[in-house]
Enzyme design. Structure first.
Site, PDB file in Angstrom:
ATOM      1  N   GLY A   1       0.789  -1.231   0.000  1.00 26.86           N
ATOM      2  CA  GLY A   1       0.000   0.000   0.000  1.00 26.86           C
ATOM      3  C   GLY A   1       0.817   1.274   0.000  1.00 26.86           C
ATOM      4  O   GLY A   1       0.291   2.351  -0.292  1.00 26.86           O
TER       5      GLY A   1
ATOM      6  N   GLU B   1       4.506   4.753   6.661  1.00 27.94           N
ATOM      7  CA  GLU B   1       3.267   3.971   6.644  1.00 27.94           C
ATOM      8  C   GLU B   1       2.231   4.668   5.780  1.00 27.94           C
ATOM      9  O   GLU B   1       2.180   5.910   5.742  1.00 27.94           O
ATOM     10  CB  GLU B   1       2.705   3.845   8.071  1.00 27.94           C
ATOM     11  N   ASP B   2       1.389   3.883   5.124  1.00 27.46           N
ATOM     12  CA  ASP B   2       0.254   4.484   4.434  1.00 27.46           C
ATOM     13  C   ASP B   2      -0.853   4.817   5.431  1.00 27.46           C
ATOM     14  O   ASP B   2      -1.454   5.876   5.372  1.00 27.46           O
ATOM     15  CB  ASP B   2      -0.268   3.567   3.314  1.00 27.46           C
TER      16      ASP B   2
ATOM     17  N   ASP C   1      -3.654   2.059  11.961  1.00 29.93           N
ATOM     18  CA  ASP C   1      -4.933   1.916  12.674  1.00 29.93           C
ATOM     19  C   ASP C   1      -4.754   1.095  13.952  1.00 29.93           C
ATOM     20  O   ASP C   1      -4.498   1.674  14.997  1.00 29.93           O
ATOM     21  CB  ASP C   1      -6.081   1.428  11.786  1.00 29.93           C
TER      22      ASP C   1
ATOM     23  N   VAL D   1     -11.035   2.949   3.828  1.00 29.19           N
ATOM     24  CA  VAL D   1     -10.651   3.879   2.767  1.00 29.19           C
ATOM     25  C   VAL D   1      -9.874   3.137   1.679  1.00 29.19           C
ATOM     26  O   VAL D   1      -9.191   2.147   1.958  1.00 29.19           O
ATOM     27  CB  VAL D   1      -9.806   5.063   3.303  1.00 29.19           C
TER      28      VAL D   1
ATOM     29  N   ASP E   1      -6.037  -0.504  -0.671  1.00 28.14           N
ATOM     30  CA  ASP E   1      -6.843  -1.432  -1.463  1.00 28.14           C
ATOM     31  C   ASP E   1      -8.051  -1.967  -0.716  1.00 28.14           C
ATOM     32  O   ASP E   1      -8.149  -1.863   0.511  1.00 28.14           O
ATOM     33  CB  ASP E   1      -5.982  -2.635  -1.882  1.00 28.14           C
TER      34      ASP E   1
ATOM     35  N   ARG F   1      -6.379   0.252  -5.725  1.00 26.11           N
ATOM     36  CA  ARG F   1      -5.162   0.966  -5.326  1.00 26.11           C
ATOM     37  C   ARG F   1      -4.879   2.142  -6.263  1.00 26.11           C
ATOM     38  O   ARG F   1      -4.297   3.142  -5.855  1.00 26.11           O
ATOM     39  CB  ARG F   1      -3.956   0.021  -5.367  1.00 26.11           C
TER      40      ARG F   1
END
Lengths: 242, 125
Positions: free
Chosen positions: A77, A132-133, A136, A186, A192, A198
């Site tokens: 990601g 990091e993308d 969470d 999201v 994705d 993506r």
């Protein structure tokens, strides 16, 4: 050659229409049309992402000036964010990637998370910025940071494009935060759903098939969809010594 | 990383707890199951009237987690316990993981097909 188009190959048609709060599924884009029922509103436009990436890159360039910097990301990601961030950073920096297994139906019985691709670079004695993308739960991050720390970097900090604190289980200090987002799934800009979506140039809310859109507090209100800068990220805009 | 012994497991009260423990094991997060009884209500003489044992304690993060799969409208009693714990023991870190939170975890890890067995009517209450 139009270098502007080459540097960001997202569709011109989509870019012109990806306004914040707009239903992504209504965009005249075959991918969006295919996922019309699942795609929600656009949370972050490509322009908003570009702008914030520049701010983050400026802060990182300032904070790590004169140091041996390695950006490390976890596939897959991260690849859009890493590419854009690295191109906007103005100091020398190396880049490397790891990939890890993921908990799920086929992994539950394997016992433990493992690297499916390890670093190629040596990070001992270097300043590592883990990119990091989205952060969470923090479970994946916990494993990766534990592993990276064991390699004795000079420092180890975290930069995330998106922070979804509502789902946090284990906490970490995030040095650089792009946007804090609401508690919804999201997609886009590398993120994705089951390996699809993506390539969307923006980040949109998404409702997995079979799930209902968030309704406990009513539909996602437009004001929640406006990206917010996490208070902790304010410090990255301060000038050195201030 | 040493793999946890699958035979060395507590008897979980609910299948969702067993799944959560397995998730923590997978990512190498140390945990204990219901290790502490906190007094959250006591009488005038200090005699315990009500105890609260959060489901999990994450040893590396000094964090308790209470996992509930009750419907959202029925979790008021859990929220009350967490609130009383905060008031009585403000030094204790605790997070309430609700049914919605747990279902999102299942979605994230592609376990949505197991929802019925983990939090649905098939799950033991």
């Amino acid at each position: 050659m139009d270098l502007t188009v080459m540097s960001n190959p997202s569709s011109e048609k989509t870019r012109l229409n990806d306004g914040p709060g707009q239903p992504a599924g209504a965009l005249p884009n075959p991918i969006c049309e295919a996922w019309r029922d699942q795609l929600g509103e656009i949370l972050l436009t490509s322009a908003q992402i570009d702008g914030r990436v520049s701010v983050l890159a400026e802060a990182i360039s300032r904070d790590y000036a004169g140091q041996s910097l390695v950006l490390v990301g976890v596939l897959r990601g991260i690849f859009f964010f890493m590419a854009d961030l690295l191109r906007a950073i103005t100091i020398p920096a190396s880049v490397d990637f790891v990939a890890i297994s993921r908990y799920g139906p086929s992994e539950r019985t394997h016992g433990a998370v493992r690297f499916t691709k390890d670093l190629d670079l040596t990070i001992e004695g270097r300043h590592v910025l883990f990119i990091e993308d989205i952060v969470d739960t923090g479970l994946t991050l916990a494993y990766i940071l534990r592993n990276l720390r064991a390699r004795n970097p000079a420092s180890l900090s975290i930069c995330t494009l998106l922070d979804r604190p509502k789902r946090r289980l284990v906490n970490f200090e995030l040095a650089y935060i792009g946007f804090e987002i609401p508690d919804c799934w999201v997609v886009g800009y590398g993120l994705d759903y089951r390996e699809d979506l993506r390539q969307l140039p923006f980040i949109a809310a998404f409702t997995p098939p079979g799930r209902r859109p968030p309704t406990s507090n009513g539909p996602l209100a437009p004001q929640v969809l406006v990206p917010t800068i996490h208070p902790r990220s304010i410090r990255i805009t301060e000038q050195p010594g201030s | 990383m040493a793999l946890p012994d699958p035979n060395d497991r507590p008897k979980f009260a609910h299948p969702s707890e067993a799944e959560f423990a397995q998730l923590l094991d997978y990512y190498g997060i140390g945990w204990q199951y219901e290790p502490t009884n906190f007094v959250i209500v006591e009488d005038a003489e200090g005699k315990p009237l009500e105890l609260f044992s959060p489901d999990f304690y994450l040893t590396d993060f000094n964090l308790y987690i209470e996992l509930t799969t009750a419907r959202q409208k029925l979790i008021a009693y859990k929220r009350r316990k967490v609130r009383l714990l905060h008031e009585k023991h403000p030094e204790v870190n605790i997070k309430l993981l609700t049914r919605d939170d747990f279902v999102k975890l299942l979605d994230k890890y592609g376990l949505d097909s197991d929802e019925q067995s983990l939090v649905g009517k098939d799950a033991l209450e």
